[in-house]
Design a protein around this motif. Structure first.
Motif, PDB file in Angstrom:
ATOM      1  N   ASN A 280      -4.016 -16.818   1.285  1.00  0.00           N
ATOM      2  CA  ASN A 280      -4.620 -15.641   0.685  1.00  0.00           C
ATOM      3  C   ASN A 280      -3.957 -15.387  -0.668  1.00  0.00           C
ATOM      4  O   ASN A 280      -2.756 -15.597  -0.843  1.00  0.00           O
ATOM      5  N   TYR A 281      -4.734 -14.897  -1.627  1.00  0.00           N
ATOM      6  CA  TYR A 281      -4.205 -14.731  -2.978  1.00  0.00           C
ATOM      7  C   TYR A 281      -3.196 -13.595  -3.048  1.00  0.00           C
ATOM      8  O   TYR A 281      -2.264 -13.616  -3.844  1.00  0.00           O
ATOM      9  N   GLY A 282      -3.363 -12.579  -2.208  1.00  0.00           N
ATOM     10  CA  GLY A 282      -2.416 -11.474  -2.142  1.00  0.00           C
ATOM     11  C   GLY A 282      -1.382 -11.710  -1.061  1.00  0.00           C
ATOM     12  O   GLY A 282      -0.870 -12.821  -0.877  1.00  0.00           O
ATOM     13  N   PHE A 283      -1.057 -10.638  -0.314  1.00  0.00           N
ATOM     14  CA  PHE A 283      -0.122 -10.744   0.805  1.00  0.00           C
ATOM     15  C   PHE A 283      -0.836 -11.284   2.041  1.00  0.00           C
ATOM     16  O   PHE A 283      -2.050 -11.119   2.194  1.00  0.00           O
ATOM     17  N   GLY A 284      -0.055 -11.892   2.929  1.00  0.00           N
ATOM     18  CA  GLY A 284      -0.644 -12.240   4.219  1.00  0.00           C
ATOM     19  C   GLY A 284      -1.131 -10.987   4.911  1.00  0.00           C
ATOM     20  O   GLY A 284      -2.280 -10.907   5.344  1.00  0.00           O
ATOM     21  N   ALA A 285      -0.239  -9.980   5.019  1.00  0.00           N
ATOM     22  CA  ALA A 285      -0.606  -8.672   5.568  1.00  0.00           C
ATOM     23  C   ALA A 285       0.134  -7.606   4.776  1.00  0.00           C
ATOM     24  O   ALA A 285       1.336  -7.736   4.522  1.00  0.00           O
ATOM     25  N   MET A 286      -0.585  -6.560   4.388  1.00  0.00           N
ATOM     26  CA  MET A 286       0.033  -5.474   3.642  1.00  0.00           C
ATOM     27  C   MET A 286      -0.420  -4.135   4.184  1.00  0.00           C
ATOM     28  O   MET A 286      -1.616  -3.920   4.442  1.00  0.00           O
ATOM     29  N   GLY A 287       0.537  -3.226   4.358  1.00  0.00           N
ATOM     30  CA  GLY A 287       0.224  -1.857   4.733  1.00  0.00           C
ATOM     31  C   GLY A 287       0.483  -0.932   3.567  1.00  0.00           C
ATOM     32  O   GLY A 287       1.503  -1.052   2.875  1.00  0.00           O
ATOM     33  N   ILE A 288      -0.433  -0.002   3.331  1.00  0.00           N
ATOM     34  CA  ILE A 288      -0.289   0.977   2.253  1.00  0.00           C
ATOM     35  C   ILE A 288      -0.237   2.350   2.913  1.00  0.00           C
ATOM     36  O   ILE A 288      -1.265   2.942   3.238  1.00  0.00           O
ATOM     37  N   GLY A 289       0.982   2.828   3.169  1.00  0.00           N
ATOM     38  CA  GLY A 289       1.119   4.095   3.880  1.00  0.00           C
ATOM     39  C   GLY A 289       0.675   4.016   5.323  1.00  0.00           C
ATOM     40  O   GLY A 289       0.291   5.011   5.928  1.00  0.00           O
ATOM     41  N   ALA A 290       0.748   2.822   5.897  1.00  0.00           N
ATOM     42  CA  ALA A 290       0.239   2.592   7.252  1.00  0.00           C
ATOM     43  C   ALA A 290       1.340   2.816   8.282  1.00  0.00           C
ATOM     44  O   ALA A 290       2.479   2.386   8.099  1.00  0.00           O
ATOM     45  N   GLY A 307       4.538 -12.918   2.822  1.00  0.00           N
ATOM     46  CA  GLY A 307       3.791 -13.038   4.073  1.00  0.00           C
ATOM     47  C   GLY A 307       3.424 -11.690   4.656  1.00  0.00           C
ATOM     48  O   GLY A 307       2.327 -11.512   5.192  1.00  0.00           O
ATOM     49  N   VAL A 308       4.339 -10.705   4.554  1.00  0.00           N
ATOM     50  CA  VAL A 308       4.066  -9.369   5.093  1.00  0.00           C
ATOM     51  C   VAL A 308       4.802  -8.345   4.234  1.00  0.00           C
ATOM     52  O   VAL A 308       5.927  -8.580   3.783  1.00  0.00           O
ATOM     53  N   ARG A 309       4.144  -7.198   3.990  1.00  0.00           N
ATOM     54  CA  ARG A 309       4.762  -6.135   3.197  1.00  0.00           C
ATOM     55  C   ARG A 309       4.286  -4.765   3.664  1.00  0.00           C
ATOM     56  O   ARG A 309       3.131  -4.391   3.429  1.00  0.00           O
ATOM     57  N   PRO A 310       5.156  -3.967   4.296  1.00  0.00           N
ATOM     58  CA  PRO A 310       4.872  -2.547   4.466  1.00  0.00           C
ATOM     59  C   PRO A 310       5.200  -1.841   3.145  1.00  0.00           C
ATOM     60  O   PRO A 310       6.346  -1.915   2.681  1.00  0.00           O
ATOM     61  N   SER A 311       4.224  -1.185   2.543  1.00  0.00           N
ATOM     62  CA  SER A 311       4.455  -0.569   1.246  1.00  0.00           C
ATOM     63  C   SER A 311       4.076   0.899   1.280  1.00  0.00           C
ATOM     64  O   SER A 311       3.566   1.412   2.281  1.00  0.00           O
ATOM     65  N   GLY A 312       4.315   1.579   0.147  1.00  0.00           N
ATOM     66  CA  GLY A 312       4.096   3.016   0.110  1.00  0.00           C
ATOM     67  C   GLY A 312       4.991   3.685   1.130  1.00  0.00           C
ATOM     68  O   GLY A 312       6.170   3.357   1.264  1.00  0.00           O
ATOM     69  N   LYS A 313       4.447   4.622   1.879  1.00  0.00           N
ATOM     70  CA  LYS A 313       5.202   5.306   2.938  1.00  0.00           C
ATOM     71  C   LYS A 313       4.841   4.757   4.316  1.00  0.00           C
ATOM     72  O   LYS A 313       4.748   5.492   5.296  1.00  0.00           O
ATOM     73  N   SER A 314       4.650   3.463   4.385  1.00  0.00           N
ATOM     74  CA  SER A 314       4.425   2.837   5.691  1.00  0.00           C
ATOM     75  C   SER A 314       5.625   3.104   6.590  1.00  0.00           C
ATOM     76  O   SER A 314       6.773   3.135   6.134  1.00  0.00           O
ATOM     77  N   HIS A 315       5.352   3.277   7.879  1.00  0.00           N
ATOM     78  CA  HIS A 315       6.432   3.675   8.773  1.00  0.00           C
ATOM     79  C   HIS A 315       6.182   3.193  10.198  1.00  0.00           C
ATOM     80  O   HIS A 315       5.055   2.905  10.589  1.00  0.00           O
ATOM     81  N   ASP A 316       7.261   3.066  10.935  1.00  0.00           N
ATOM     82  CA  ASP A 316       7.209   2.690  12.344  1.00  0.00           C
ATOM     83  C   ASP A 316       6.483   1.364  12.550  1.00  0.00           C
ATOM     84  O   ASP A 316       5.485   1.275  13.254  1.00  0.00           O
ATOM     85  N   ASP A 344       9.169 -13.989   1.421  1.00  0.00           N
ATOM     86  CA  ASP A 344       8.366 -13.994   2.642  1.00  0.00           C
ATOM     87  C   ASP A 344       8.127 -12.616   3.246  1.00  0.00           C
ATOM     88  O   ASP A 344       7.134 -12.408   3.938  1.00  0.00           O
ATOM     89  N   ILE A 345       9.055 -11.685   3.007  1.00  0.00           N
ATOM     90  CA  ILE A 345       8.888 -10.341   3.560  1.00  0.00           C
ATOM     91  C   ILE A 345       9.436  -9.340   2.554  1.00  0.00           C
ATOM     92  O   ILE A 345      10.505  -9.543   1.971  1.00  0.00           O
ATOM     93  N   GLN A 346       8.673  -8.270   2.327  1.00  0.00           N
ATOM     94  CA  GLN A 346       9.060  -7.268   1.339  1.00  0.00           C
ATOM     95  C   GLN A 346       8.856  -5.874   1.911  1.00  0.00           C
ATOM     96  O   GLN A 346       8.024  -5.668   2.797  1.00  0.00           O
ATOM     97  N   PHE A 347       9.597  -4.914   1.375  1.00  0.00           N
ATOM     98  CA  PHE A 347       9.486  -3.523   1.787  1.00  0.00           C
ATOM     99  C   PHE A 347       9.497  -2.644   0.542  1.00  0.00           C
ATOM    100  O   PHE A 347      10.272  -2.888  -0.378  1.00  0.00           O
ATOM    101  N   SER A 348       8.674  -1.630   0.516  1.00  0.00           N
ATOM    102  CA  SER A 348       8.755  -0.673  -0.581  1.00  0.00           C
ATOM    103  C   SER A 348       9.885   0.311  -0.312  1.00  0.00           C
ATOM    104  O   SER A 348      10.353   0.452   0.826  1.00  0.00           O
ATOM    105  N   LYS A 349      10.314   1.010  -1.351  1.00  0.00           N
ATOM    106  CA  LYS A 349      11.404   1.974  -1.201  1.00  0.00           C
ATOM    107  C   LYS A 349      11.005   3.139  -0.295  1.00  0.00           C
ATOM    108  O   LYS A 349      11.857   3.745   0.348  1.00  0.00           O
ATOM    109  N   GLY A 350       9.726   3.444  -0.238  1.00  0.00           N
ATOM    110  CA  GLY A 350       9.289   4.615   0.520  1.00  0.00           C
ATOM    111  C   GLY A 350       9.052   4.387   1.991  1.00  0.00           C
ATOM    112  O   GLY A 350       8.876   5.337   2.759  1.00  0.00           O
ATOM    113  N   CYS A 351       9.032   3.125   2.439  1.00  0.00           N
ATOM    114  CA  CYS A 351       8.739   2.878   3.855  1.00  0.00           C
ATOM    115  C   CYS A 351       9.961   3.191   4.709  1.00  0.00           C
ATOM    116  O   CYS A 351      11.106   3.150   4.238  1.00  0.00           O
TER     117      CYS A 351
END
Length: 371
Positions: A280-290, A307-316, A344-351
């Protein structure tokens, strides 16, 4: 040998934090729609020609309408059926549409920004199986809008879509969501999509709006491109309502121009289990406040970003038992070992409340990483 134990442990961890719907293993039953048993109608008997030229919309609808009030089965034999998707084929409760594997139902080119081939609205116990649904994206007469659907499931219960190929839609291959019915917000409930291939659609392979108990399994979502978000699957209730108890299992998300899987706010009890997310051109899986997502036993590789990124205020989130290797190909070679963890794995500051352990990475020194 370790992986099943790891997955079992992840399931136990999930049951400790998630809502009761997961503890009940609701997805194992899968919808078995109660279909009327006394009537079967072949669309050719109501005037469908399937010759690739004739408008067969009215004939297919006539076959559905001719079923008794108790429902029944409509069969679409091999052939090439052209339909006017601005006049969607409306399914009734306790009705099954069975398409021959060699049946193609294709949208007559339109300039409409919104259309749908099959509409499953405010009904219960419906199934669609087999065949090929083709949109008009390569022949579309306009350039606005993004809401041309193959199958639209709205405010419906106990729905099964099985072994259908969907391609070239102006919007999404499949939409699952909610609508106000007599001033009551009705979410789709108990919807299973099994063995579907959704490819080269313009907006999403499949979108999930406000709904619950949605099981997507053994399916492929590939090559979405044309207008944002361009994901394989997007769970996107946003402000329209809640989405909970969704399970994506043993699917392939490949070569989508956006993310393989995209998740937004107002969701909970989302399990992403045993999927392949590749190229996939973007992330494998991305959450935006999810929130409240379990991501376990997946294989994410050669995605343009991580491969995976919880971003924004993603939580739990629980991220465990995955193989996340050779990602960030927009910046690194897909065959090169090593790199930082963020490859391979990233996290935003807000998650927050993100639990990570027992994953495999491009750089093996991070395989013991926990969070």
């Amino acid at each position: 040998m370790k992986k099943p134990l790891m997955l079992a442990f992840a399931a136990l961890a999930l049951s400790a934090v998630a809502a009761p719907s997961f503890a009940a293993d609701w997805w194992t039953a899968m919808p078995k729609p109660v279909i009327g048993q006394t009537a079967t109608i072949d669309v050719r008997t109501t005037g469908a020609l399937g010759n690739g030229v004739h408008d067969d919309t009215a004939a297919i609808q006539a076959a559905i309408n001719a079923l008794p009030t108790t429902g029944g089965t409509v069969t679409i034999p091999a052939g090439h059926y052209m339909v006017n998707a601005t006049k969607p084929i409306k399914l009734r409760s306790h009705t099954s549409v069975v398409m021959d594997p060699l049946a193609t139902v294709e949208v007559i080119p339109t300039s409409a920004s919104r259309y749908m081939v099959f509409q499953i609205y405010n009904v219960t116990d419906v199934s669609i199986s087999g065949g090929n649904l083709i949109g008009d994206r390569t022949k579309h007469l306009g350039d606005t809008g993004e809401w041309g659907y193959g199958i639209n499931i709205t405010a419906a219960t106990n729905v099964l879509v099985q072994k259908v190929n969907l391609s070239n839609f102006w919007g999404d291959g499949v939409w699952i969501g909610a609508k106000d019915v007599n001033k009551v917000h009705v979410r789709s409930n108990y919807v299973t999509v099994d063995g579907v291939v959704s490819s080269n659609n313009r907006r999403q392979g499949l979108s999930i709006g406000p709904s619950q108990h949605v099981y997507i399994v053994n399916s492929t979502f590939q090559g979405t491109n044309g207008t944002l978000p361009e994901a394989g699957i997007d769970i996107e209730p946003m402000t329209e309502g809640q989405t909970n108890a969704v399970r994506l299992e043993n699917n392939t998300f490949a070569d989508n121009h956006g993310n393989g899987i995209e998740l937004h706010t107002n969701i909970s009890d989302i399990a992403i289990v045993g999927n392949t997310l590749k190229g996939n051109y973007g992330f494998g899986a991305m959450g935006i406040g999810a929130g409240y997502v379990t991501f376990t036993g997946n294989f994410a590789t050669q995605n343009g970003l991580a491969g995976v990124r919880p971003s924004g205020k993603s939580h739990d989130w629980l991220i465990t038992g995955n193989t996340l290797k050779y990602n960030s190909t927009r910046y690194m070679s897909a065959t090169k070992e090593g790199g930082s963890l963020s490859r391979d794995i990233q996290f935003s500051k807000g998650c927050y409340n993100i639990s990570v352990y027992s994953n495999l990475y491009s750089n093996t020194k991070y395989d013991t990483y926990t969070r």
